[in-house]
Design a protein around this motif. Structure first.
Motif, PDB file in Angstrom:
ATOM      1  N   LEU A 265       4.255   1.408  -0.826  1.00 23.41           N
ATOM      2  CA  LEU A 265       5.279   1.762  -1.878  1.00 23.41           C
ATOM      3  C   LEU A 265       4.970   1.512  -3.182  1.00 23.41           C
ATOM      4  CD1 LEU A 265       8.035  -0.646   0.047  1.00 23.41           C
ATOM      5  CD2 LEU A 265       7.706   1.960   0.034  1.00 23.41           C
ATOM      6  N   VAL A 266       3.716   0.590  -3.484  1.00 21.90           N
ATOM      7  CA  VAL A 266       3.384   0.570  -4.614  1.00 21.90           C
ATOM      8  C   VAL A 266       2.229   1.166  -5.094  1.00 21.90           C
ATOM      9  CG1 VAL A 266       2.530  -1.539  -6.408  1.00 21.90           C
ATOM     10  CG2 VAL A 266       4.576  -1.863  -4.848  1.00 21.90           C
ATOM     11  N   PHE A 267       1.081   0.849  -4.329  1.00 26.87           N
ATOM     12  CA  PHE A 267      -0.156   1.457  -4.449  1.00 26.87           C
ATOM     13  C   PHE A 267      -0.308   3.028  -4.135  1.00 26.87           C
ATOM     14  CE2 PHE A 267      -1.897  -3.133  -3.045  1.00 26.87           C
ATOM     15  CZ  PHE A 267      -1.533  -3.847  -4.230  1.00 26.87           C
ATOM     16  N   ARG A 268       0.367   3.483  -3.318  1.00 23.48           N
ATOM     17  CA  ARG A 268       0.396   4.748  -2.874  1.00 23.48           C
ATOM     18  C   ARG A 268      -1.125   5.352  -2.559  1.00 23.48           C
ATOM     19  NH1 ARG A 268       5.645   6.486  -6.298  1.00 23.48           N
ATOM     20  NH2 ARG A 268       7.140   4.789  -5.530  1.00 23.48           N
ATOM     21  N   ASP A 269      -1.859   4.552  -1.824  1.00 21.79           N
ATOM     22  CA  ASP A 269      -3.366   4.906  -1.555  1.00 21.79           C
ATOM     23  C   ASP A 269      -3.638   5.362  -0.465  1.00 21.79           C
ATOM     24  OD1 ASP A 269      -2.852   2.707  -0.443  1.00 21.79           O
ATOM     25  OD2 ASP A 269      -4.421   1.346  -1.451  1.00 21.79           O
TER      26      ASP A 269
ATOM     27  N   HIS B  56       1.031  -1.132   0.113  1.00 22.83           N
ATOM     28  CA  HIS B  56       0.160   0.107  -0.106  1.00 22.83           C
ATOM     29  C   HIS B  56       0.912   1.226   0.138  1.00 22.83           C
ATOM     30  CE1 HIS B  56      -4.016  -1.713   0.160  1.00 22.83           C
ATOM     31  NE2 HIS B  56      -3.730  -2.327   1.014  1.00 22.83           N
TER      32      HIS B  56
END
Lengths: 381, 182
Positions: free
Chosen positions: B161-165, B159
């Motif tokens: 590092l990748v999705f940044r949501d 969440h």
């Protein structure tokens, strides 16, 4: 300059973006380090480490697997009775068991070997395990042996001695060369085994003196700590053992003599607590403290009922030496923690196994003989 | 930006329990393979486990009083389901592992010593066959808890590092209040 991704595409994993690969890499790294640390803590990365599992495995390798029985001190019989504290121990320990009064006790006499069907004359060490159960108070469990010192002072020494003294399959006797190599490497054990061999052996369980061997600490009401060892000293006169000629007596003569002795009246022992003087080693069970140390007679143990091992009695107790009440604490002796850990493995294994009746049986007592007994304490909980 | 956050008490409970449970898992796996450290680790293991059980109950109540903030509206259904299932598993194991531990000591006839003279009563009668089953269950459930913890940790990092949501930030924020009001 890439345009910002529309919000709904931030969860898209394909095609992989650089940020996705970097994020996955970082996540994998953190997970790998965490799982690796867990595996390290659990000893999975140190196959050479001596663990409780390895110790119990070695007992099984040497003695064979006897399902349902303790991995050591396998042949035994249950006793119950009371400990009547005279209050003298309260000066050294605030444990409830040392306040003046009477405490129910569940105990077990056994021979110190992991073979439950071995004839008594092939055994060398006798033991008495006790669980003191003050009503509404804290339990105290202890295991004691009729030897003056313990043969080793570390769990590693114990593990090595087990291998060195195991019978060679070819000769049925320990390999002298291996035993010598062990004793050369462990002079403390050579000394201790000399003392053990030279001890005066009593005629049976009833008149033996049982020594706690490991050092513990008594904590008094003010928080003062005193290093101690304890013993159960028989009130029966000690009669020197006359070893029975091989085959001349029944294979359970030690236990049958105990049962016959208890049919004539209760057994009594004095709980003698020995306090160390400054400088006495507390971390070395192979060394006896010098004569003349302060001794406190804390009260009298009375054992008035004997019965074969069975469901809910001493059979189902793990006599873990570190089940201690407030007021008794471990010392820097490394053996009780190792015993506690290994007993737990032994207990867990045998608890889950089918039970075979003990070799030691107790004949029914004539009617009326039970009237002198104190009420038996519940063994649950 | 004032994104929705967990209530301050929820965040406090989360991070406190995260530290306790992680410590507990390492203590548990460490003590069963250590001769020298077995006893002192076990003497921490019992009261810490009971504390986790009590905090898990408090947390379940708090979750009703302070529901979690909504997940991002654009989060795909599969991730939503995974998030929901892993949280059900985490809550179930936070209760099950300490309860089985307590039950196991009870069935094994051990006193449940917390500290000094403080003891808990047995919750099962002496039954060593049951002890053996519960002892195994305690280990299996603890490994399951460690596995779900790893998934949870992986999801939190994904969440962040990748999705940044903002999902990790909704728990990791140090700001007071719940945000999301404007």
């Amino acid at each position: 300059m890439n345009p910002p991704l529309p919000p709904s595409s931030r969860y898209r994993l394909w095609p992989p973006r650089p940020a996705l690969l970097a994020g996955l890499g970082a996540t994998g790294l953190v997970l790998g380090v965490t799982a690796g640390a867990f595996a390290y803590a659990g000893g999975f990365l140190s196959p050479g480490r001596l663990t409780q599992t390895r110790i119990v495995d070695r007992f099984e390798a040497i003695n064979g697997l006897h399902p349902g029985f303790r991995r050591n001190h396998a042949k035994g019989v249950c006793v119950t009775g009371t400990f009547e504290s005279n209050g003298a121990g309260a000066r050294l320990s605030r444990a409830g068991v040392f306040a003046p009064g009477t405490v129910p006790v569940v105990g077990r006499f056994a021979v110190g070997i992991g073979k439950p069907f071995l004839p008594d004359n092939e055994t060398e060490v006798r033991s008495l395990a006790l669980s003191f159960r003050p009503a509404g108070g804290e339990e105290w469990r202890t295991g004691m042996n009729d030897i003056p010192v313990f043969p080793v002072n570390t769990p590693q020494g114990f593990y090595a001695l087990m291998a060195a003294s195991a019978a060679d399959p070819a000769t049925g006797k320990p390999d002298p060369a291996r035993l010598k190599a062990f004793l050369d490497a462990h002079p403390e054990s050579a000394r201790a085994l000399g003392l053990i061999k030279a001890r005066a052996v009593s005629s049976g369980f009833a008149d033996a003196r049982y020594n706690g061997l490991d050092a513990f600490r008594f904590i008094d009401a003010a928080g003062r700590s005193t290093p101690v060892r304890w013993s159960m000293v028989p009130l029966d006169p000690v009669v020197a053992q006359a070893p029975p000629p091989a085959g001349a007596r029944d294979p359970n003569y030690l236990f049958d003599d105990l049962i016959a002795r208890m049919a004539t009246g209760p057994l009594r022992y004095r709980l003698v607590v020995t306090a160390a003087a400054p400088g006495d080693p507390t971390d070395d069970a192979t060394v006896a403290w010098p004569e003349g140390r302060e001794q406190v007679d804390a009260g009298t143990l009375t054992l008035d009922h004997v019965e074969a091992e069975g469901p809910g009695n001493c059979r189902d107790i793990n006599y873990d030496p570190l089940v201690l009440p407030d007021g008794i604490a471990p010392s820097d002796d490394p053996l009780p923690a190792a015993r506690s850990a290994a007993y737990s493995v032994s207990f867990t294994r045998r608890a889950g196994e089918e039970k075979t009746p003990s070799e030691v049986t107790v004949p029914p007592r004539p009617p009326g003989a039970a009237s002198s007994e104190t009420p038996r304490p519940a063994t649950g909980g | 930006m004032n994104a929705p956050r967990f209530a301050f008490l929820s965040r406090l409970l989360h991070w406190l329990m995260a530290a306790m449970i992680l410590a507990m898992l390492f203590i548990g796996i460490g003590m069963v393979s250590s001769l020298a450290d077995y006893h002192w680790l076990l003497s921490i293991h019992r009261p810490l486990g009971i504390a986790i059980l009590a905090l898990a109950a408090l947390r379940l109540v708090n979750r009703q009083l302070n529901p979690p903030p909504p997940l991002p509206a654009d989060m795909p259904r599969a991730i939503r389901l995974a998030a929901h299932a892993s949280h059900v598993a985490l809550y179930a194991l936070m209760f099950a592992v300490p309860l089985v531990g307590w039950a196991m000591l009870s069935a094994g006839g051990y006193p449940v010593v917390l500290y000094g003279t403080l003891q808990l009563p047995p919750i099962l009668p002496l039954d060593v066959a049951l002890y053996a089953v519960l002892r195994t269950a305690h280990t299996v459930l603890a490994f399951a808890l460690f596995a779900v913890f790893l998934l949870h940790l992986a999801a939190a990092l994904m969440h962040a590092l990748v999705f940044r949501d903002g999902v990790l930030e909704s728990m990791a924020s140090l700001r007071p209040g719940r945000g999301g009001q404007g």
